[in-house]
Scaffold this active site. Sequence first.
Site, PDB file in Angstrom:
ATOM      1  N   ARG A   1      12.711 -57.208  -5.670  1.00  0.00           N
ATOM      2  CA  ARG A   1      13.008 -56.912  -7.073  1.00  0.00           C
ATOM      3  C   ARG A   1      14.508 -56.931  -7.375  1.00  0.00           C
ATOM      4  O   ARG A   1      14.920 -56.938  -8.524  1.00  0.00           O
ATOM      5  CB  ARG A   1      12.417 -55.537  -7.456  1.00  0.00           C
ATOM      6  CG  ARG A   1      10.907 -55.544  -7.612  1.00  0.00           C
ATOM      7  CD  ARG A   1      10.346 -54.133  -7.689  1.00  0.00           C
ATOM      8  NE  ARG A   1      10.243 -53.509  -6.380  1.00  0.00           N
ATOM      9  CZ  ARG A   1       9.853 -52.245  -6.178  1.00  0.00           C
ATOM     10  NH1 ARG A   1       9.553 -51.478  -7.213  1.00  0.00           N
ATOM     11  NH2 ARG A   1       9.787 -51.741  -4.958  1.00  0.00           N
TER      12      ARG A   1
ATOM     13  N   ASN B   1       7.307 -39.031  -6.721  1.00  0.00           N
ATOM     14  CA  ASN B   1       7.673 -38.903  -5.306  1.00  0.00           C
ATOM     15  C   ASN B   1       9.042 -39.539  -5.062  1.00  0.00           C
ATOM     16  O   ASN B   1       9.257 -40.692  -5.410  1.00  0.00           O
ATOM     17  CB  ASN B   1       6.593 -39.645  -4.481  1.00  0.00           C
ATOM     18  CG  ASN B   1       6.951 -39.754  -3.023  1.00  0.00           C
ATOM     19  OD1 ASN B   1       7.618 -38.880  -2.479  1.00  0.00           O
ATOM     20  ND2 ASN B   1       6.500 -40.837  -2.387  1.00  0.00           N
TER      21      ASN B   1
HETATM   22  C1  UD1 Z   1       8.288 -45.817  -2.438  1.00  0.00           C
HETATM   23  C2  UD1 Z   1       7.107 -44.823  -2.398  1.00  0.00           C
HETATM   24  C3  UD1 Z   1       6.943 -44.206  -3.790  1.00  0.00           C
HETATM   25  C4  UD1 Z   1       8.233 -43.522  -4.196  1.00  0.00           C
HETATM   26  C5  UD1 Z   1       9.408 -44.498  -4.137  1.00  0.00           C
HETATM   27  C6  UD1 Z   1      10.692 -43.737  -4.338  1.00  0.00           C
HETATM   28  C7  UD1 Z   1       5.469 -45.666  -0.765  1.00  0.00           C
HETATM   29  C8  UD1 Z   1       4.196 -46.396  -0.574  1.00  0.00           C
HETATM   30  N1  UD1 Z   1       5.890 -45.532  -2.024  1.00  0.00           N
HETATM   31  O1  UD1 Z   1       7.943 -46.859  -3.327  1.00  0.00           O
HETATM   32  O2  UD1 Z   1       5.892 -43.242  -3.764  1.00  0.00           O
HETATM   33  O3  UD1 Z   1       8.093 -43.007  -5.505  1.00  0.00           O
HETATM   34  O4  UD1 Z   1       9.470 -45.127  -2.838  1.00  0.00           O
HETATM   35  O5  UD1 Z   1      11.821 -44.546  -4.313  1.00  0.00           O
HETATM   36  O6  UD1 Z   1       6.055 -45.211   0.201  1.00  0.00           O
HETATM   37  N2  UD1 Z   1      10.145 -50.385   3.778  1.00  0.00           N
HETATM   38  C9  UD1 Z   1      10.041 -50.691   5.124  1.00  0.00           C
HETATM   39  N3  UD1 Z   1       8.954 -51.372   5.559  1.00  0.00           N
HETATM   40  C10 UD1 Z   1       7.956 -51.769   4.751  1.00  0.00           C
HETATM   41  C11 UD1 Z   1       8.063 -51.457   3.373  1.00  0.00           C
HETATM   42  C12 UD1 Z   1       9.179 -50.756   2.924  1.00  0.00           C
HETATM   43  O7  UD1 Z   1      10.916 -50.346   5.912  1.00  0.00           O
HETATM   44  O8  UD1 Z   1       7.011 -52.391   5.243  1.00  0.00           O
HETATM   45  C13 UD1 Z   1      11.335 -49.633   3.317  1.00  0.00           C
HETATM   46  C14 UD1 Z   1      12.152 -50.370   2.296  1.00  0.00           C
HETATM   47  O9  UD1 Z   1      13.185 -51.113   2.911  1.00  0.00           O
HETATM   48  C15 UD1 Z   1      12.722 -49.253   1.440  1.00  0.00           C
HETATM   49  C16 UD1 Z   1      11.696 -48.161   1.553  1.00  0.00           C
HETATM   50  O10 UD1 Z   1      10.904 -48.459   2.686  1.00  0.00           O
HETATM   51  O11 UD1 Z   1      13.954 -48.787   1.930  1.00  0.00           O
HETATM   52  C17 UD1 Z   1      10.804 -48.042   0.319  1.00  0.00           C
HETATM   53  O12 UD1 Z   1      10.132 -49.254   0.098  1.00  0.00           O
HETATM   54  P1  UD1 Z   1       9.883 -49.811  -1.368  1.00  0.00           P
HETATM   55  O13 UD1 Z   1       9.091 -51.053  -1.253  1.00  0.00           O
HETATM   56  O14 UD1 Z   1      11.136 -49.852  -2.101  1.00  0.00           O
HETATM   57  O15 UD1 Z   1       8.941 -48.649  -1.943  1.00  0.00           O
HETATM   58  P2  UD1 Z   1       8.753 -48.237  -3.464  1.00  0.00           P
HETATM   59  O16 UD1 Z   1       7.850 -49.193  -4.117  1.00  0.00           O
HETATM   60  O17 UD1 Z   1      10.057 -47.980  -4.072  1.00  0.00           O
HETATM   61 CA    CA Z   2      12.157 -48.278  -3.452  1.00  0.00          CA
END
Ligand code: UD1
Ligand code: CA
Length: 448
Positions: free
Chosen positions: A15, A167
């Site tokens: 995004r 969250n």
């Molecule tokens: C996530 C939370 C959401 C929260 C939000 C807050 C989950 C499912 N959702 O959503 O509830 O409100 O953060 O900012 O957790 N990442 C990994 N591996 C993966 C996927 C993601 O390391 O396979 C890391 C990303 O690099 C990032 C973080 O986890 O730093 C969050 O991932 P992102 O996809 O941004 O989650 P959100 O949709 O923002």
């Molecule tokens: Ca995020």
Amino acid sequence: MNLDIVILAAGKGTRMGSPLPKVLSNLAGRPLLAHVLDTASNLKRCKLHVVVGHEARKVKQAFSSNKKINWIKQSEQLGTGHAVKQALKHIRHNSNVVILYGDVPLISENTVQRLAKLASKGPALLTFNKENPTGYGRIVRGSRNKVQAIVEEKDASPIEKEISEVNSGIMAFKAQDLTRLIGKIKNNNKAKEFYLTDTIQEAYHEKLNIQSLKLTDIDEVLGCNTLEELQTLERAYHLSVAKKHLNRGVLFANIERVAFRGDVSIERGAFIDENVIFEGEVFIGSGAKIGPGCIVHNSSIGKNAELLAYTLVEESVLENNAKAGPFAHVGVQTKMDDGAEIGNFVEVKRSHIGANSKAKHLTYIGDAKIGKGVNIGAGTIFCNYDGKNKNQTIIEDGTFIGSNSSLVAPLRLGEGSFTGAGSVITKNIPKGKLGVGRGKQVNLNKKK
Ligand code: UD1
Ligand code: CA
């Protein structure tokens, strides 16, 4: 209490629409992840794990000097729950584990500590109220206001989407709870991902005592998913640093218009005008005045020293009462002693300017050692470069350099010597002598 911190940083950040891995996006002059790492590194009895995946090599390289990090690879990005799962075997069994997100950079040490402590009672989540909660997981509460689940945006019903408590992503668990709960989550959701957030409904089913901490300072938990959110974070960051200084007695023309890109220490009673940028390690002494549009990079500005408008100071030290600007450039490795002054359109590099010495207008000073009480006239140039080497000029105490002198280095001007205006000085001038090196004036008759 042992602490294991797991920072999730494997995602691509689609995004953001930028080629850079999201956690390397620049916030206040440093990668997003650097902010989280700084906070985590300050915690006691703490092991630091970072989960990387997308462009893992680039991310690791950016932090190669930090030897405290245990890097964990998540080869496929199958969700935040899957990311945490990769870390489980590295975590100490008797620890409390805090999950931080590489894209939630402004979390404070204090909040992490509070959440970690809560986790001893049961899985703990950090929430906040958001006016426009789009994109965040919503906190579903049941009877007696107990947290039952977190529902992700994509999976939320229209009614759940109305919930404004969201969250932050940041959670804490006892290691054993986390391991068991992660084992239970599935990817039967819209995104086909293993959501870390699903551990909460599992914990609810297990009748664990779910803890929640709701923050009122929401800057701490703002996430960064888009360039627009990065802008919001950038503003929030500088403003929060400025407020900290303000509340300790630093004076600002406008706290919304100062940038703190680094580690900036300012004593009370200093004054910072608008559009000032601080970079790297900076010290500003009490009573110092930093004029509008100045940039101070890895430098120290002493007590009651003054930078006038639009002055750039890099890798240098201005002692107490020194003064530079307007429109001056104090370049690398320069030291200005007490009361030394440089003025309009003066550039100084690799030089030492002694106490109360002055160069007030249109001058270049390079590779010079200037004693005390020296006056350097307008338009003086230190010719320090002969095309191959940089050469030094030494000017002893009390010397007077006439305007528009060219001082061809290497050169030594003895104590109390003078140069005539417009001179090209190529030879040393002994103590107290006047050096003149220019064509003699002739006054000719005008042709009729
Ligand atoms: C996530 C939370 C959401 C929260 C939000 C807050 C989950 C499912 N959702 O959503 O509830 O409100 O953060 O900012 O957790 N990442 C990994 N591996 C993966 C996927 C993601 O390391 O396979 C890391 C990303 O690099 C990032 C973080 O986890 O730093 C969050 O991932 P992102 O996809 O941004 O989650 P959100 O949709 O923002
Ligand atoms: Ca995020």
